[in-house]
Motif scaffolding. Sequence first.
Motif, PDB file in Angstrom:
ATOM      1  N   THR A   6       0.824  -1.207   0.000  1.00 53.08           N
ATOM      2  CA  THR A   6       0.000   0.000   0.000  1.00 53.08           C
ATOM      3  C   THR A   6       0.858   1.256   0.000  1.00 53.08           C
ATOM      4  N   HIS A   7       0.176   2.355  -0.270  1.00 48.54           N
ATOM      5  CA  HIS A   7       0.858   3.651  -0.233  1.00 48.54           C
ATOM      6  C   HIS A   7       1.384   3.931   1.176  1.00 48.54           C
ATOM      7  N   ARG A   8       0.680   3.437   2.183  1.00 48.15           N
ATOM      8  CA  ARG A   8       1.125   3.662   3.565  1.00 48.15           C
ATOM      9  C   ARG A   8       2.468   2.982   3.816  1.00 48.15           C
ATOM     10  N   VAL A  10       4.837   2.467   1.630  1.00 47.35           N
ATOM     11  CA  VAL A  10       5.855   3.272   0.942  1.00 47.35           C
ATOM     12  C   VAL A  10       6.106   4.568   1.700  1.00 47.35           C
ATOM     13  N   GLU A  11       5.046   5.173   2.206  1.00 48.63           N
ATOM     14  CA  GLU A  11       5.173   6.419   2.953  1.00 48.63           C
ATOM     15  C   GLU A  11       6.025   6.229   4.203  1.00 48.63           C
ATOM     16  N   ARG A  14       9.706   5.622   3.210  1.00 53.59           N
ATOM     17  CA  ARG A  14      10.350   6.883   2.792  1.00 53.59           C
ATOM     18  C   ARG A  14      10.661   7.758   4.003  1.00 53.59           C
ATOM     19  N   VAL A  72      11.448   5.175  -5.145  1.00 54.28           N
ATOM     20  CA  VAL A  72      10.398   5.872  -4.388  1.00 54.28           C
ATOM     21  C   VAL A  72      10.535   7.377  -4.546  1.00 54.28           C
ATOM     22  N   SER A  75       9.166   8.558  -7.783  1.00 51.49           N
ATOM     23  CA  SER A  75       7.706   8.574  -7.770  1.00 51.49           C
ATOM     24  C   SER A  75       7.177   9.791  -7.023  1.00 51.49           C
ATOM     25  N   TYR A  76       7.776  10.090  -5.898  1.00 55.65           N
ATOM     26  CA  TYR A  76       7.334  11.245  -5.122  1.00 55.65           C
ATOM     27  C   TYR A  76       7.637  12.547  -5.843  1.00 55.65           C
ATOM     28  N   LEU A  79       4.809  13.154  -8.146  1.00 63.98           N
ATOM     29  CA  LEU A  79       3.636  13.640  -7.435  1.00 63.98           C
ATOM     30  C   LEU A  79       3.810  15.098  -7.021  1.00 63.98           C
TER      31      LEU A  79
END
Length: 320
Positions: A6-8, A10-11, A14, A72, A75-76, A79
């Motif tokens: 999930t995005h969580r 990855v968050e 990071r 990562v 990707s950020y 965004l």
Amino acid sequence: MRSSLTHRHVEVFRAVMTAGSVTGAAAALSTSQPSVSRELSRMESLLRLALFDRVRGRLQPTAQAYALFEEVQRSYAGLERVADTALRLRQFTQGQLSLACLPAFAHALLPGACARFQAAHAGVSVSVNPYESPLLEERLAAQAHDLGVAEHDGALAGAQASLLLELDEVAVLPAGHPLAARRRLAASDFAGHAFVSFHPRDRYRQRVDKVFAEAGVDRRLAVETDNAVAVCAMVRHGLGLAIVNPLTALALAGEGAGIVARPLAFQIPFRVFAVRPAHRPGNPLVARFQVALAAECAALGQAVARAWGGGSRRASRRPA
């Protein structure tokens, strides 16, 4: 595996890599240290990778963690670019504006208006597209541009026109011509002189011809061409006298330019209209450009008044 990541996860990963510790990551994410540790363990299990070595109670990123972190970050970064673009659009610092106009306005009006506009909106791209009439009217009726600048407002299907500026046409003469000694030229002053004119289909040509016909003045028509800049170039080379719009004359005539301009004893009105296609999708930048266009029209009206007296019979008004 991919569907479970999930995005969580990855968050959290990071945040740990950026902060350098679970404690710092928890503070950055406003969560607890045990929660961060659980998410990291879950991520390693899902990816089947050892992302951190536990050394004396601290997390030490592995080579795989650094490789994953690079991806990562990319990707950020994407965004963040999306968010930055949205912010610039909200603040009108980015976007595109498509303008259509007569060639005379691309030369003598829109450069100043664009400079005023981009002083406040430097990130906006402005496309200036000159067309001769009637192609200009056809393009505006087809909703092909955000805004048009025209010399008349007659029967523009699918468009709304508003008057910005009204001045009088002026005479242009080769520098050193005997008539340049006069402060104002009457129709009779043109009698027998070579004259550079627009093509017969041009509205201003038709108005000029009517004035001389009613005054009983015969000119010697030497050259015909299709725009005011070309007319002035012909005059500069001594091919005759001419009558053109005051904005082109202001830009091209003067000391050392090879041509001079003089006001006329009779009036041939010259008008500037902003034309907005009625059915084109709304562009919030149009209203802001109209403010710059109105300011430039007002400044040019004052410059014409200083150069030859009279000036604008209508003050430019900012659009509501």
